[in-house]
Motif scaffolding. Structure first.
Motif, PDB file in Angstrom:
ATOM      1  N   ALA A   1       4.146   5.507  -5.520  1.00 58.29           N
ATOM      2  CA  ALA A   1       4.078   5.869  -6.923  1.00 58.29           C
ATOM      3  C   ALA A   1       2.826   6.730  -7.585  1.00 58.29           C
ATOM      4  O   ALA A   1       3.131   7.805  -8.435  1.00 58.29           O
ATOM      5  CB  ALA A   1       3.855   4.389  -7.455  1.00 58.29           C
ATOM      6  N   THR A   2       1.870   6.567  -7.092  1.00 61.46           N
ATOM      7  CA  THR A   2       0.657   7.577  -7.469  1.00 61.46           C
ATOM      8  C   THR A   2       1.312   9.158  -7.041  1.00 61.46           C
ATOM      9  O   THR A   2       1.021  10.048  -7.883  1.00 61.46           O
ATOM     10  CB  THR A   2      -0.580   7.311  -6.493  1.00 61.46           C
ATOM     11  OG1 THR A   2      -0.866   5.849  -6.681  1.00 61.46           O
ATOM     12  CG2 THR A   2      -1.530   8.245  -6.751  1.00 61.46           C
TER      13      THR A   2
ATOM     14  N   LYS B   1       0.847  -1.237  -0.178  1.00 62.77           N
ATOM     15  CA  LYS B   1      -0.006  -0.096   0.070  1.00 62.77           C
ATOM     16  C   LYS B   1       0.899   1.226   0.021  1.00 62.77           C
ATOM     17  O   LYS B   1       0.521   2.209  -0.796  1.00 62.77           O
ATOM     18  CB  LYS B   1      -0.900  -0.255   1.263  1.00 62.77           C
ATOM     19  CG  LYS B   1      -2.021   1.041   1.225  1.00 62.77           C
ATOM     20  CD  LYS B   1      -2.902   0.810   2.162  1.00 62.77           C
ATOM     21  CE  LYS B   1      -4.024   1.794   2.490  1.00 62.77           C
ATOM     22  NZ  LYS B   1      -4.772   1.578   3.653  1.00 62.77           N
ATOM     23  N   ALA B   2       1.764   1.137   0.805  1.00 60.14           N
ATOM     24  CA  ALA B   2       2.850   2.446   0.816  1.00 60.14           C
ATOM     25  C   ALA B   2       3.523   2.566  -0.543  1.00 60.14           C
ATOM     26  O   ALA B   2       3.828   3.690  -1.044  1.00 60.14           O
ATOM     27  CB  ALA B   2       3.726   2.448   2.035  1.00 60.14           C
TER      28      ALA B   2
ATOM     29  N   GLN C   1       2.872  14.004  -8.799  1.00 54.40           N
ATOM     30  CA  GLN C   1       3.880  15.395  -9.015  1.00 54.40           C
ATOM     31  C   GLN C   1       4.538  15.426 -10.442  1.00 54.40           C
ATOM     32  O   GLN C   1       4.719  16.704 -10.999  1.00 54.40           O
ATOM     33  CB  GLN C   1       5.059  14.918  -8.139  1.00 54.40           C
ATOM     34  CG  GLN C   1       4.662  15.129  -6.733  1.00 54.40           C
ATOM     35  CD  GLN C   1       6.045  14.666  -5.560  1.00 54.40           C
ATOM     36  OE1 GLN C   1       6.879  14.039  -6.086  1.00 54.40           O
ATOM     37  NE2 GLN C   1       5.743  15.081  -4.483  1.00 54.40           N
ATOM     38  N   GLN C   2       4.635  14.563 -11.227  1.00 51.11           N
ATOM     39  CA  GLN C   2       5.219  14.581 -12.464  1.00 51.11           C
ATOM     40  C   GLN C   2       4.169  15.457 -13.409  1.00 51.11           C
ATOM     41  O   GLN C   2       4.321  16.108 -14.186  1.00 51.11           O
ATOM     42  CB  GLN C   2       5.441  13.130 -13.209  1.00 51.11           C
ATOM     43  CG  GLN C   2       6.035  13.211 -14.364  1.00 51.11           C
ATOM     44  CD  GLN C   2       7.466  13.946 -14.757  1.00 51.11           C
ATOM     45  OE1 GLN C   2       8.494  14.024 -13.719  1.00 51.11           O
ATOM     46  NE2 GLN C   2       7.458  14.831 -15.635  1.00 51.11           N
ATOM     47  N   ALA C   3       2.492  15.019 -13.170  1.00 48.27           N
ATOM     48  CA  ALA C   3       1.588  15.649 -13.911  1.00 48.27           C
ATOM     49  C   ALA C   3       1.467  17.101 -13.779  1.00 48.27           C
ATOM     50  O   ALA C   3       1.305  18.004 -14.641  1.00 48.27           O
ATOM     51  CB  ALA C   3       0.368  14.894 -13.681  1.00 48.27           C
ATOM     52  N   CYS C   4       1.737  17.439 -12.229  1.00 53.30           N
ATOM     53  CA  CYS C   4       1.747  18.721 -11.979  1.00 53.30           C
ATOM     54  C   CYS C   4       2.767  19.627 -12.633  1.00 53.30           C
ATOM     55  O   CYS C   4       2.858  20.785 -13.169  1.00 53.30           O
ATOM     56  CB  CYS C   4       1.779  19.159 -10.419  1.00 53.30           C
ATOM     57  SG  CYS C   4       0.339  18.471  -9.558  1.00 53.30           S
TER      58      CYS C   4
END
Length: 163
Positions: A106-107, A100-101, A112-115
């Motif tokens: 990864a999410t 889960k962590a 952050q990359q999309a931003c």
């Protein structure tokens, strides 16, 4: 002179035999009685002695111990040791938490990359310079002011989620 050697040899042999039995003579149980005096015995202390007052007992408890004080000590040792099923459940829980962590990390990295991409695109949109975009046919076309305004609105929505 031979009597002296013979006597010394007998004394050494007797000493060696006595040394063999010294280990057996040691007390296996040590506890404090009601008066606070230290008691030593090869038998388990009486049932009236609380477990906290037992200073020493053989490990593991012998099945010959007739007093009931040996039973709670064995139960406490057995209770503290986790079973294979408990260890397996703990392992699965740790693996689930780690997965889960890892997914959350990864999410977060993807967001952050999309931003970062959206900020870069916003800076290109705000320069006022002519932009080219690839259409459905794969050809590059110049972006007009109406298209630039639509892209600016869409990009502003993406940037609003980044903050």
């Amino acid at each position: 002179m031979s009597n002296v050697i013979r006597t010394t040899s007998l004394q050494l042999a007797a000493g060696a035999v006595m040394m063999l039995f010294v280990g057996m003579a040691q007390a296996q149980y040590v506890w404090l009685d009601a008066d606070g005096k230290k008691q030593m015995s090869d038998r388990a202390p009486p049932a009236s002695v609380p477990l906290k007052n037992i200073l020493k007992s053989p490990r593991p408890m012998s099945p010959q111990a007739s007093d009931t004080t040996a039973q709670p000590a064995v139960a406490a040792v057995a209770k503290s040791a986790p079973t294979l099923a408990d260890r397996e459940a703990d392992y699965r829980k740790r693996k689930e938490i780690a997965a889960k962590a890892e997914t959350e990390a990864a999410t977060k990295a993807s967001d952050q990359q999309a931003c970062a991409n959206a900020r870069e695109y916003q800076s290109r949109l705000s320069t006022g310079r002519r932009l080219r975009a690839q259409n459905k046919d794969g050809q590059y076309v110049v972006v007009d002011d109406a298209e630039r305004a639509r892209e600016n609105e869409t990009n502003a929505k993406v940037l609003a989620q980044c903050q």
